[in-house]
Every structure is written in structure tokens, then in C-alpha cells.
Design an enzyme around this catalytic site. Structure first.
Site, mmCIF file in Angstrom:
data_model
loop_
_atom_site.group_PDB
_atom_site.id
_atom_site.type_symbol
_atom_site.label_atom_id
_atom_site.label_comp_id
_atom_site.label_asym_id
_atom_site.label_seq_id
_atom_site.Cartn_x
_atom_site.Cartn_y
_atom_site.Cartn_z
ATOM 1 N N ASP A 1 0.800 -1.227 0.000
ATOM 2 C CA ASP A 1 0.000 0.000 0.000
ATOM 3 C C ASP A 1 0.838 1.285 0.000
ATOM 4 O O ASP A 1 0.368 2.331 -0.405
ATOM 5 C CB ASP A 1 -0.932 0.012 1.235
ATOM 6 C CG ASP A 1 -0.172 -0.190 2.541
ATOM 7 O OD1 ASP A 1 1.062 -0.316 2.509
ATOM 8 O OD2 ASP A 1 -0.819 -0.238 3.607
ATOM 9 N N HIS A 2 2.079 1.205 0.435
ATOM 10 C CA HIS A 2 2.914 2.411 0.519
ATOM 11 C C HIS A 2 3.644 2.692 -0.797
ATOM 12 O O HIS A 2 3.551 3.773 -1.351
ATOM 13 C CB HIS A 2 3.969 2.257 1.622
ATOM 14 C CG HIS A 2 3.460 2.439 3.016
ATOM 15 N ND1 HIS A 2 2.535 1.612 3.594
ATOM 16 C CD2 HIS A 2 3.773 3.364 3.958
ATOM 17 C CE1 HIS A 2 2.287 2.018 4.829
ATOM 18 N NE2 HIS A 2 3.034 3.084 5.076
ATOM 19 N N SER B 1 6.988 7.223 12.982
ATOM 20 C CA SER B 1 6.928 5.951 12.271
ATOM 21 C C SER B 1 7.642 4.805 12.993
ATOM 22 O O SER B 1 8.515 5.020 13.828
ATOM 23 C CB SER B 1 7.575 6.153 10.910
ATOM 24 O OG SER B 1 8.051 4.953 10.373
ATOM 25 N N ASP C 1 4.083 -1.205 11.354
ATOM 26 C CA ASP C 1 3.652 0.137 10.994
ATOM 27 C C ASP C 1 3.077 0.754 12.252
ATOM 28 O O ASP C 1 2.338 0.090 13.000
ATOM 29 C CB ASP C 1 2.589 0.096 9.892
ATOM 30 C CG ASP C 1 2.341 1.483 9.345
ATOM 31 O OD1 ASP C 1 2.865 1.819 8.266
ATOM 32 O OD2 ASP C 1 1.620 2.266 10.017
HETATM 33 C C1 MIC Z 1 4.206 6.470 8.292
HETATM 34 O O1 MIC Z 1 3.030 6.803 8.380
HETATM 35 O O2 MIC Z 1 5.156 7.202 8.635
HETATM 36 C C2 MIC Z 1 4.522 5.097 7.737
HETATM 37 C C3 MIC Z 1 5.164 5.276 6.428
HETATM 38 O O3 MIC Z 1 3.335 4.373 7.545
HETATM 39 C C4 MIC Z 1 5.414 4.390 8.751
HETATM 40 C C5 MIC Z 1 5.967 3.123 8.271
HETATM 41 C C6 MIC Z 1 7.130 3.297 7.359
HETATM 42 O O4 MIC Z 1 7.939 4.201 7.532
HETATM 43 O O5 MIC Z 1 7.237 2.469 6.442
HETATM 44 C C7 MIC Z 1 4.772 4.132 10.109
HETATM 45 O O6 MIC Z 1 3.883 4.841 10.488
HETATM 46 O O7 MIC Z 1 5.227 3.245 10.841
HETATM 47 FE FE1 SF4 Z 2 0.062 4.894 5.093
HETATM 48 FE FE2 SF4 Z 2 1.391 5.620 7.314
HETATM 49 FE FE3 SF4 Z 2 -0.066 7.380 5.932
HETATM 50 FE FE4 SF4 Z 2 -1.277 5.479 7.277
HETATM 51 S S1 SF4 Z 2 -0.026 7.127 8.131
HETATM 52 S S2 SF4 Z 2 -1.774 6.139 5.207
HETATM 53 S S3 SF4 Z 2 0.104 3.768 7.018
HETATM 54 S S4 SF4 Z 2 1.754 6.337 5.227
#
Ligand code: MIC
Ligand code: SF4
Length: 641
Positions: A64-65, A535, A119
Site C-alpha cells: 500500500d505504501h 513511524s 507500521d
Molecule cells: C508512516 O506513516 O510514517 C509510515 C510510512 O506508515 C510508517 C511506516 C514506514 O515508515 O514504512 C509508520 O507509520 O510506521
Molecule cells: Fe500509510 Fe502511514 Fe499514511 Fe497510514 S499514516 S496512510 S500507514 S503512510
């Protein structure tokens, strides 16, 4: 004495330790989730552990990322993840199926289960009464291999809700109110447990918005009881058989209490560059808005999109404002198309994006120079949108919709009667984009597919008894993992290539960090409060480790980052007296003797200033062993050998 819901579920999963607040415990994990940005590394580590099949009840790998495919890297990683899922017995949620937390809440999260996800927004699952915790990829890999998850027994804060939300005020405003009261470090090593008559007015997706963004308070997790509303939701997802009633005891004793009367809430907004900078929308109403982004794991449920679509119906977005909508899941999109409501969004001028993280993590749709960007997301850290000069604000879907029509920040209560939305009795359930695990006899023949961007893990060696070197960087309070290891369209595709991604460590804070670290053969970082908030990305530990980072000395740490440092053999230490932070300058030379780690006390010799500085830490015995081994992977291997 009665128990809180958190204590009850933790007790059922307890493998080591006692329910004593602040002590070290280990719990059994039932479910895991990973996403593609942390997952590739997590599975490389899982492979290194050498188990032939996951040992959890359920493990899901989501994509999804990294869905913006500007070259081969991301699609190569997707194929790798798909082959890993097939080989090791995981469910695989294919690209296009939706954001991990939204899909997990719809299809997999279960009351009373312990979910560990790579996550930080994994606590979304607390919306159905699971203990859902975010962790680094290696901790999730270890959980998939059947290892217990270690944490500090959290304190439990009761968030007691009364009343009912007024028109145009929604779940996002509740969590913004919590953030307004306790800030971005207010709940470190605590669980936010929601109770009170007010919770009966909140559906599961609304509860999910609250538990999701509870992460921004630093909380270990957030949780709602599993009640009739949970039952109704699970039934509507054709999972009624998975419902169990779960509530705290009547005489449960909480460590702290926050009371919120929903009747009194109003639309709120978090100003740049922290989710903790909360004000009322009224206070800054009229601010000209260049971009509005609706979606992310916080606000992309069917309920949220229906509300927005019905506000937008028959109207056009303001000429100088761009609107993006990234739905949470295919289920949401399917509904919105079949109900005709997607057309309201399209007709209003919305740019409909893929059901993925998208602009939330700077994967496309970066705003213009100096833009004011209004987002229904959970984080507005500097530069996260992809544009360093942009000013990102966090709001509810209602405020976002009202503002994109006016082209300026607008209190939604001023736009007339709220639309009535009909939620379906049954959701459209179609799991054809979730590939179930292969049976073991077929799984063993699966060949793992690796693209050229997947580089082997860096080697981790046991730590020496004495750490020596210079302070490579001195930073302030609230340094986020986005500062340490930024994300976005350019950097995220490098998540499986540590040598390459390490070039971007602290790039927005100090461009010379990478080169200086290598020239000096590594060294130390000194920081303020809440170091590593945000994160779960363990790349914020692995990449600095690759550059030779030996120890981080700060006033306090965020929970997940602290664990990630230990996992990769970087020693996390705190000042015994916070004022000593002022007695250190960048470039000072340090010597730290690690032989006293066990005593909880460590002396930092600042050779440049000729002073001794007392340090402490919160490390458990196991964590000290892990550190000495050079990290969790060598430690697990030692154990298995
Ligand atoms: C985010 O919202 O910062 C992320 C990207 O979802 C991260 C995970 C990541 O860095 O891959 C998170 O929240 O853990
Ligand atoms: Fe994706 Fe992290 Fe953003 Fe949620 S906060 S939508 S998991 S990048």
C-alpha cells in the site's frame, strides 16, 4: 480490584512478567501485519531467522505504501513480497486492495487478539477491541517466527467519553482533542482505553480513526471495548462469528483519566509541523488553502468518503484549490461506485487516487511551493508531503470538504444542514485481491523472487566494551523518524537497499551527516525529548547503524524507535540530569564504558570538555544481551545455534 480491558487481554497473552506497570513483560502474538515499505526488510530478516512457515494464527502482507512505480524497484519488491507470502504461509493483500490498517480492520482484526504490525498505525485494530501494537520489522519478523513480543507493561489511561458529537464534528476532532490535551509525548508507554456512554455513539470505523491517530500521542496502543456496535460491524463484514464481548471490569482501576464531553467539541485543526499543535478551526478560519487531501489510514473509511461526497454533491471545488481523494480500500471504492456517490466526488473536480497511502507519505501529489495543504491524515511533519516549504494542517473530512469548496479554511458548521448518509447493513465483501496462504506441501516449491534492488542485510557484530568517537549531530526535542530517515517518492523505493538509503539519513536536518559519519568512522547523536517519534521504520536505526552510529544520548525516547535502536545494536541512553544536554556540543569527543550497563548507570566521558556525565537507561536484561550480541538478529541466531 477489577481489571481494565487492556490488562485482561494482556493477561491472556502473558508469557513472561506480571501486570505491574513499567516492568518488562513478554506477550504472545496472534496476528501480524506488514506493509511493503517496512515489509521487504522484515521478510529479509524473517528469512535470515530460518523458519519454514509463520507460527502465528494469521499473518498478512500488504502492499500500500510503495505503489508509485517510477521504475522497477517497487514492483520488484511487490513480487518479492508475494513470493514470500506464498512460501511462508501468509495472506497477501495485492497492490490496489487498500491501506493495510483499513483492510485489516475490515477483514481480519478480531476482538481480544494481539496484533503486531510493522507500521506505527497498527493500533487502528483497537477499534474492534484487539491489542494492536506497532513495532519495527524485526520484532514483527520474530513474532512471525513464534517469538514473544517484549514491551514495558503500559499504564492504562481511561479516556471517558460522554455526550454525543454535534453536527459536523467527527471522530477526528475527538483524537485531535486528546492530542490538544496531552501532546505528542503524553502517552508514551501508556494505553489509551476508551469507555463511557459516549462510545455507544461511535461506529467501528470512527473508533478506528481514534485508535489510529492515538499513535501520535506516543501511546503503546489505544483500545475500545468489543460491544454491540463491534458485533454489528463484524456481522456487516460477514465475520459475526468472530465477535466476543470484551469490556473492562466495573471497578477497573486506571492510572489516569481524561474526560471528554462530546457535546462540547468543535472542529479542530493541527497546525504545522506537529499533530500536537492543535487549535480550533474557528481560530484560524479564512486561511487560504492550496491543496486538500482526503484519505490515509485515519480518514478513508466508507463513512468518511460518503460524508465528503455528500457535502461535495452538485458543487465544484474552488478554482485555486486542488482536491485529492485516496480511498482506504477496494471495498470502500466498490461501495462508492455502486451507490453512485463516487460520481459526486468526480463531478466536483476531485482527483481520485489509488486506494493506498499516496500523498500521506509523499508518494505523489506533492503540494506547490509554500502551499497550505489541508489533510485528513495523521501526520504533518516538516517535508513529509514531499515539499519542504509546504505548511501541512490536519483536519476532519468535514472540515476538508467545506474548505475545498470555499478555497479557504472553513468551519463546516457554517455550510448549512449536514448531509444524511446511509451506511449499508452489509458491506460488499470481496476478498479476491487477498491471496490466501498456500498449503505447506505446495509452499515448499515456491521460489523467492528477488529484484536487483534487494541488497543483503548489513552485518551486525557484537559491541565492544568501550564506545569511542565524536558527536556527529546534536538535535532538539521531538525529532521524528521522518527527520532521521525521510520517506517520499524518491527515498521509499530504497527500503531494501541499505547502502543507498543511508545517503539520505538526516538529509533535511544536516546534508553533510552521511559523509561526516563515514569520514569519522561513526560516532554519537545527542538529542532532546521524545527522540524518534512517529513511524515504526527500522530504517531510522539500520541506516544510521550502517553509517557507524554507536549510541544515541537523549532526554527521552519514543517507544518504537528505542526498540529499533536496540534491535540493531545502537545503545540508547538517557541523561540522568536533563540539563547535562547543555554541556555537550556537536563535535565533542566521547568515551562510554558499556561494562556498567547492567547496573543501570553509565558514565559518559566528554573528553573535549573534560567532564563526566551520568547517564541511565530503561533496558531490560534481554535488551542488554541483544545489544551486546550486536542486535536482535545475531541474538536470535545465537539462541537457535
Ligand atoms: C508512516 O506513516 O510514517 C509510515 C510510512 O506508515 C510508517 C511506516 C514506514 O515508515 O514504512 C509508520 O507509520 O510506521
Ligand atoms: Fe500509510 Fe502511514 Fe499514511 Fe497510514 S499514516 S496512510 S500507514 S503512510
Amino acid at each position: 480490584m477489577g481489571k481494565t480491558l487492556t490488562e485482561k487481554i494482556i493477561e491472556q497473552h502473558l508469557i513472561e512478567g506480571k501486570l505491574e506497570k513499567g516492568t518488562d513483560i513478554a506477550i504472545k502474538i496472534d496476528q501480524t501485519l506488514t506493509q511493503d515499505a517496512t515489509g521487504t526488510m522484515a521478510y529479509l530478516q524473517f528469512e535470515a531467522i530460518g523458519i519454514d512457515r509463520v507460527r502465528t494464527e494469521l499473518s498478512v502482507s500488504y502492499v500500500d505504501h510503495n505503489t508509485l512505480q517510477t521504475d522497477f524497484k517497487n514492483p520488484d519488491d511487490h513480487r518479492y513480497l508475494q513470493s514470500i507470502a506464498a512460501k511462508y504461509g501468509l495472506y497477501f493483500s495485492r497492490p490496489g486492495n487498500g491501506i493495510c490498517h483499513q483492510v485489516h480492520l475490515e477483514r481480519f482484526a478480531r476482538p481480544g487478539k494481539a496484533l503486531l504490525g510493522s507500521d506505527s498505525h497498527t493500533p487502528t485494530g483497537g477499534g474492534v477491541g484487539s491489542i494492536a501494537i506497532g513495532a519495527g520489522g524485526l520484532d514483527v519478523a520474530a513474532a512471525m517466527a513464534g517469538e514473544a513480543f517484549r514491551l514495558k507493561m503500559p499504564k492504562v489511561v481511561n479516556v471517558y467519553l460522554t455526550g454525543k458529537l454535534p453536527d459536523y464534528v467527527s471522530a477526528k476532532d475527538i483524537i485531535l482533542e486528546v492530542l490538544r490535551r496531552i501532546g505528542v509525548k503524553g502517552a508514551v508507554n501508556k494505553v489509551l482505553e476508551y469507555t463511557g456512554p459516549g462510545i455507544k455513539t461511535l461506529t467501528v470505523p470512527e473508533r478506528g480513526t481514534i485508535t489510529n491517530m492515538g499513535t501520535e500521542t506516543g501511546a503503546t496502543t489505544s483500545i475500545f471495548p468489543s460491544d454491540d456496535i463491534t458485533k454489528e460491524f463484524l456481522e456487516a463484514q460477514e465475520r459475526g462469528d468472530q465477535w466476543v464481548s470484551l469490556v473492562p471490569d466495573n471497578d477497573a482501576e486506571y492510572d489516569e483519566r481524561i474526560e471528554i464531553n462530546l457535546d462540547d467539541l468543535e472542529p479542530l485543526i493541527a497546525e504545522p509541523h506537529s499533530p500536537g499543535n492543535v487549535k480550533s478551526v474557528k481560530e484560524i478560519e479564512g486561511l487560504v488553502v492550496d491543496q486538500v487531501c482526503i484519505g490515509s489510514c485515519t480518514n478513508s473509511s466508507l463513512r468518511d468518503l460518503k460524508v465528503v461526497a455528500n457535502i461535495m454533491k452538485g458543487k465544484t471545488i474552488s478554482e485555486n484549490t486542488v482536491l485529492t481523494v485516496s480511498p482506504g480500500s477496494r471495498q470502500v471504492v466498490d461501495h462508492m461506485i455502486k451507490s453512485g456517490e463516487m460520481a459526486y466526488l468526480v463531478e466536483s473536480g476531485a482527483r481520485i487516487l489509488e486506494n493506498a497511502c499516496g500523498p500521506c507519505i509523499g508518494m505523489g501529489l506533492a503540494p506547490k511551493t509554500d502551499a497550505v495543504t489541508l489533510r485528513t491524515f495523521n501526520r504533518n511533519f516538516l517535508g513529509r508531503s514531499g515539499t519542504r516549504s509546504a505548511q501541512a494542517y490536519l483536519v476532519s473530512p468535514e472540515t476538508a470538504a467545506a474548505s475545498v469548496l470555499a478555497g479557504k479554511l472553513t468551519d463546516p458548521r457554517s455550510i448549512g444542514k449536514p448531509p444524511k448518509i446511509d451506511m449499508p447493513k452489509k458491506f460488499i465483501v470481496n476478498d479476491n485481491m487477498i491471496i490466501p496462504p498456500l498449503p505447506p506441501e505446495r509452499a515448499k516449491d515456491v521460489i523467492i523472487v528477488r529484484g536487483p534492488n534487494i541488497k543483503p542485510l548489513p552485518e551486525l557484530n557484537p559491541l565492544p566494551e568501550k564506545l569511542e568517537g565524536e558527536v556527529l549531530l546534536k538535535v532538539e526535542d521531538d525529532i521524528t523518524t521522518d527527520h532521521i530517515m525521510p520517506a517520499g517518492a524518491k527515498i521509499l523505493p530504497l527500503r531494501s537497499n541499505i547502502p543507498e538509503i543511508s545517503k539520505f539519513v538526516f538529509i533535511d536536518v544536516d546534508e553533510s551527516f552521511h559523509d561526516r559519519s563515514l569520514e569519522r568512522n561513526g560516532g554519537f547523536i545527542v538529542g532532546g525529548e521524545n527522540y524518534g517519534q512517529g513511524s515504526s521504520r527500522e530504517h531510522a536505526a539500520i541506516a544510521p547503524k550502517y553509517l557507524g552510529l554507536k549510541a544515541v544520548i537523549v532526554k527521552s525516547f519514543a517507544r518504537i524507535h528505542l526498540a529499533n535502536l536496540v534491535n540493531f545494536g545502537i545503545v540508547p541512553l538517557t541523561f540522568a540530569n536533563k540539563d547535562d544536554y547543555n554541556r555537550i556540543e556537536q563535535g565533542d569527543n566521547f568515551e562510554i564504558d558499556l561494562t556498567t550497563l547492567q547496573t543501570g548507570k553509565v558514565i559518559l566521558k566528554n573528553l573535549s570538555k573534560n567532564i563526566d556525565i551520568p547517564l541511565t537507561h530503561s533496558l531490560s536484561e534481554t535488551e542488554i544481551e541483544v545489544l551486546k550480541a550486536g542486535g536482535k538478529l545475531p541474538h536470535i541466531k545465537q539462541k537457535h545455534a
